[in-house]
Design a protein around this motif. Structure first.
Motif, PDB file in Angstrom:
ATOM      1  N   CYS A 151      75.598 -47.813  21.885  1.00 50.97           N
ATOM      2  CA  CYS A 151      74.689 -47.333  20.835  1.00 50.97           C
ATOM      3  C   CYS A 151      75.743 -47.379  19.512  1.00 50.97           C
ATOM      4  N   SER A 152      76.806 -46.737  19.633  1.00 48.08           N
ATOM      5  CA  SER A 152      77.582 -46.474  18.422  1.00 48.08           C
ATOM      6  C   SER A 152      78.130 -47.900  17.899  1.00 48.08           C
ATOM      7  N   CYS A 153      78.593 -48.788  19.063  1.00 46.53           N
ATOM      8  CA  CYS A 153      78.962 -50.070  18.774  1.00 46.53           C
ATOM      9  C   CYS A 153      78.044 -50.988  18.099  1.00 46.53           C
ATOM     10  N   MET A 154      76.612 -50.930  18.589  1.00 45.42           N
ATOM     11  CA  MET A 154      75.651 -51.600  17.983  1.00 45.42           C
ATOM     12  C   MET A 154      75.310 -51.021  16.432  1.00 45.42           C
ATOM     13  N   VAL A 155      75.082 -49.927  16.392  1.00 44.46           N
ATOM     14  CA  VAL A 155      74.856 -49.207  15.113  1.00 44.46           C
ATOM     15  C   VAL A 155      75.947 -49.443  14.084  1.00 44.46           C
ATOM     16  N   GLY A 156      77.086 -49.435  14.499  1.00 42.36           N
ATOM     17  CA  GLY A 156      78.444 -49.792  13.655  1.00 42.36           C
ATOM     18  C   GLY A 156      78.513 -51.055  13.134  1.00 42.36           C
ATOM     19  N   LEU A 157      77.695 -52.176  13.565  1.00 40.54           N
ATOM     20  CA  LEU A 157      77.608 -53.321  12.930  1.00 40.54           C
ATOM     21  C   LEU A 157      77.036 -53.340  11.526  1.00 40.54           C
ATOM     22  N   GLY A 158      76.004 -52.486  11.166  1.00 48.57           N
ATOM     23  CA  GLY A 158      75.483 -52.053  10.019  1.00 48.57           C
ATOM     24  C   GLY A 158      76.364 -50.935   9.245  1.00 48.57           C
ATOM     25  N   MET A 159      76.531 -49.824  10.141  1.00 48.44           N
ATOM     26  CA  MET A 159      77.189 -48.827   9.286  1.00 48.44           C
ATOM     27  C   MET A 159      78.620 -48.676   9.008  1.00 48.44           C
ATOM     28  N   MET A 160      79.320 -49.299   9.653  1.00 46.77           N
ATOM     29  CA  MET A 160      80.644 -49.530   9.381  1.00 46.77           C
ATOM     30  C   MET A 160      80.945 -50.111   8.090  1.00 46.77           C
ATOM     31  N   PRO A 161      80.273 -51.502   7.807  1.00 44.42           N
ATOM     32  CA  PRO A 161      80.615 -51.971   6.499  1.00 44.42           C
ATOM     33  C   PRO A 161      80.021 -50.987   5.341  1.00 44.42           C
ATOM     34  N   LEU A 162      78.850 -50.498   5.717  1.00 48.39           N
ATOM     35  CA  LEU A 162      78.368 -49.796   4.441  1.00 48.39           C
ATOM     36  C   LEU A 162      79.021 -48.672   3.997  1.00 48.39           C
ATOM     37  N   LEU A 163      79.526 -47.873   5.279  1.00 47.00           N
ATOM     38  CA  LEU A 163      80.363 -46.734   4.953  1.00 47.00           C
ATOM     39  C   LEU A 163      81.714 -46.934   4.255  1.00 47.00           C
ATOM     40  N   LEU A 164      82.350 -48.056   4.665  1.00 46.57           N
ATOM     41  CA  LEU A 164      83.647 -48.408   3.903  1.00 46.57           C
ATOM     42  C   LEU A 164      83.221 -48.829   2.433  1.00 46.57           C
ATOM     43  N   PHE A 165      82.033 -49.489   2.353  1.00 40.75           N
ATOM     44  CA  PHE A 165      81.676 -49.890   0.869  1.00 40.75           C
ATOM     45  C   PHE A 165      81.610 -48.707   0.316  1.00 40.75           C
ATOM     46  N   ILE A 166      81.152 -47.728   0.673  1.00 38.09           N
ATOM     47  CA  ILE A 166      80.588 -46.301  -0.227  1.00 38.09           C
ATOM     48  C   ILE A 166      81.989 -45.846  -0.343  1.00 38.09           C
ATOM     49  N   LEU A 167      82.724 -45.550   0.628  1.00 39.15           N
ATOM     50  CA  LEU A 167      83.804 -44.519   0.474  1.00 39.15           C
ATOM     51  C   LEU A 167      85.179 -45.105  -0.163  1.00 39.15           C
ATOM     52  N   SER A 168      85.282 -46.687  -0.078  1.00 38.61           N
ATOM     53  CA  SER A 168      86.124 -46.891  -0.681  1.00 38.61           C
ATOM     54  C   SER A 168      86.383 -46.871  -2.146  1.00 38.61           C
TER      55      SER A 168
END
Length: 353
Positions: A151-168
């Motif tokens: 589930c984390s791999c599937m959710v990561g498809l959207g969450m990972m780019p979003l989190l990197l965009f915010i935190l960067s």
């Protein structure tokens, strides 16, 4: 960061503009020459060696995800999705605790821009397959562990780019340098082989054990090969990775994930078995994915020797997880028997002739 690059290939202009890199093309050159202010130094990577590392990194990730898929059963996935409390808590821990921990450590330790980028990418990665092994070592819920990783791999498809965009945006010059297309491509690369593994386990279950055993053997060989080739590629620059700030971040981030994941699960009243599972899932990142992103998505002129960061991180992550598993096993061994169990034993003993 001011960097002068001499290369025989095209360099991503977005990275060049963001990282203030000056490029001089040398058509006859067979190496990348990078000189900077001391953060990257001079880096010589033969083109053939660079391509070999790229291919091995992608193949390793592909095999890892197929092996994970072969460990999954559709019926067990449905059962946990119908009662998603444990999965929801694990996803909350994975995509809140770890990214914020990476961001905080990068700020506290005052890491350089490219070092912060590597740490953020690692912190925003979904859970890795090593968490399943360590969950077994601490007698966790294996079905929950495998479902959580998927589930984390599937959710990561959207969450990972979003989190990197915010935190960067917290690091000057980094907000436009994150290779989102490469990250999304790497995430898709994890989902496709995972789906293939699920189909193999569902339609041809007798082959799933063979695939998993073969996958483990190939992963060990490829892991040793990647480590050896990486050392050859940057052996003269290894001192740039083995720095107090990077080592501290690599040690503190998984430990924080293990601790806060367990505390969050306990507060949410999960069972001790599920809490231990969430703890391992939170602290263990998908290092294969992180390695592919840093090695393939970033040009070598920008990432420099920092593509070795996942190898340092996974070493400390596994060391800490093994120590926690060892402590748990020792506590289980020396734990006194429950009062009810001793009474039952006495009653049985009396009845025996």
């Amino acid at each position: 960061m001011q960097v002068k690059v001499e290369a025989n290939c095209m360099v991503n202009t977005q990275f060049v503009a963001t990282m203030n890199v000056t490029v001089v093309y040398k058509g006859s050159a067979d190496i990348y020459n990078v000189s900077g202010n001391g953060s990257m130094g001079i880096m010589n990577i033969p083109a053939n060696l660079n391509r070999t590392l790229d291919v091995l990194s992608v193949v390793t990730l592909f095999i890892t995800m197929i092996s994970l898929g072969c460990s999954m059963e559709i019926s067990k996935i449905k059962a946990h999705l119908l009662k998603p409390k444990g999965v929801a808590i694990a996803l909350l821990a994975q995509f809140i605790i770890m990214p914020l921990t990476a961001f905080s450590l990068a700020k506290i330790l005052q890491l350089e821009t490219i070092e912060a980028a590597a740490l953020l990418i690692c912190g925003c990665c979904p859970g890795g397959t090593l968490s399943n092994i360590f969950s077994l070592a601490i007698k966790g819920d294996m079905n929950l562990s495998i479902v959580m990783t998927t589930c984390s791999c599937m959710v990561g498809l959207g969450m990972m780019p979003l989190l990197l965009f915010i935190l960067s945006h917290g690091f000057p010059g980094l907000e436009n340098a994150v290779p989102y297309k490469g990250i999304i491509a790497a995430l898709v690369l994890t989902l496709v082989p995972c789906g293939v593994g699920i189909l193999i386990n569902h339609h041809k279950p007798k082959y799933s054990q063979i695939v998993k055993k073969a996958g483990i053997g190939i992963l060990i060989i490829s892991g040793v090969t990647i480590s050896a080739l990486s050392y050859i590629a940057v052996k003269d620059l290894l001192w740039m990775i083995v720095k107090p700030g990077i080592l501290s971040a690599s040690a503190l981030m998984p430990l924080t994930g293990f601790t806060l994941g367990y505390l969050l699960s306990t507060v949410c009243r999960l069972s001790p078995q599920c809490s231990r599972t969430v703890s391992m899932e939170t602290g263990c990142q998908n290092i294969q994915l992180c390695l592919v992103i840093l090695k393939v998505a970033f040009p070598p002129q920008v990432i420099g020797p920092m593509f070795l960061f996942p190898l340092i991180y996974i070493t400390l992550q596994c060391t800490e997880a093994l120590l926690l598993a060892l402590c748990f096993r020792c506590c289980q061994t020396f734990k006194p028997p429950a009062e009810g169990a001793s009474v039952d034993f006495e009653q049985v003993a009396v009845k025996q002739p």
